[in-house]
Design a protein around this motif. Structure first.
Motif, PDB file in Angstrom:
ATOM      1  N   GLU A  14       0.828  -1.197   0.000  1.00 12.47           N
ATOM      2  CA  GLU A  14       0.000   0.000   0.000  1.00 12.47           C
ATOM      3  C   GLU A  14       0.865   1.250   0.000  1.00 12.47           C
ATOM      4  OE1 GLU A  14      -2.820  -0.004   3.200  1.00 12.47           O
ATOM      5  OE2 GLU A  14      -3.403  -2.073   2.811  1.00 12.47           O
ATOM      6  N   LEU A  15       0.431   2.224  -0.766  1.00  9.93           N
ATOM      7  CA  LEU A  15       0.977   3.571  -0.755  1.00  9.93           C
ATOM      8  C   LEU A  15      -0.197   4.496  -0.469  1.00  9.93           C
ATOM      9  CD1 LEU A  15       3.239   3.431  -3.945  1.00  9.93           C
ATOM     10  CD2 LEU A  15       3.979   3.379  -1.570  1.00  9.93           C
ATOM     11  N   HIS A  18      -3.209   4.345  -2.856  1.00  7.13           N
ATOM     12  CA  HIS A  18      -2.924   3.371  -3.906  1.00  7.13           C
ATOM     13  C   HIS A  18      -2.629   1.996  -3.304  1.00  7.13           C
ATOM     14  CE1 HIS A  18      -1.900   7.230  -5.800  1.00  7.13           C
ATOM     15  NE2 HIS A  18      -2.257   6.655  -6.927  1.00  7.13           N
ATOM     16  N   ASP A  19      -3.078   0.952  -3.967  1.00  7.23           N
ATOM     17  CA  ASP A  19      -2.641  -0.416  -3.703  1.00  7.23           C
ATOM     18  C   ASP A  19      -1.848  -0.850  -4.923  1.00  7.23           C
ATOM     19  OD1 ASP A  19      -3.861  -0.695  -1.241  1.00  7.23           O
ATOM     20  OD2 ASP A  19      -5.620  -1.717  -2.035  1.00  7.23           O
TER      21      ASP A  19
END
Length: 56
Positions: A14-15, A18-19
């Motif tokens: 994860e970010l 975002h994934d």
């Protein structure tokens, strides 16, 4: 061929918002998180030779 050369794998991390999923066949999948809705944005990873090349 070594046994691990035929293995398939998936790495997901994860970010912020975002994934990101990277697969053993070279695909990079990015899910853009927008609240509860997800809008998948997928792309094939570029050829590693185009990412970095050692000087000629």
């Amino acid at each position: 061929m070594a046994a691990n050369e035929a293995a398939t794998w998936t790495l997901t991390f994860e970010l912020p918002k975002h994934d990101v999923t990277v697969t053993s066949d070279g695909r990079v999948l990015v899910d853009v998180l927008d609240g509860d809705a997800r809008e998948p944005v997928s792309t094939d990873a570029p050829d590693p030779e185009t990412l970095c090349s050692e000087g000629d």
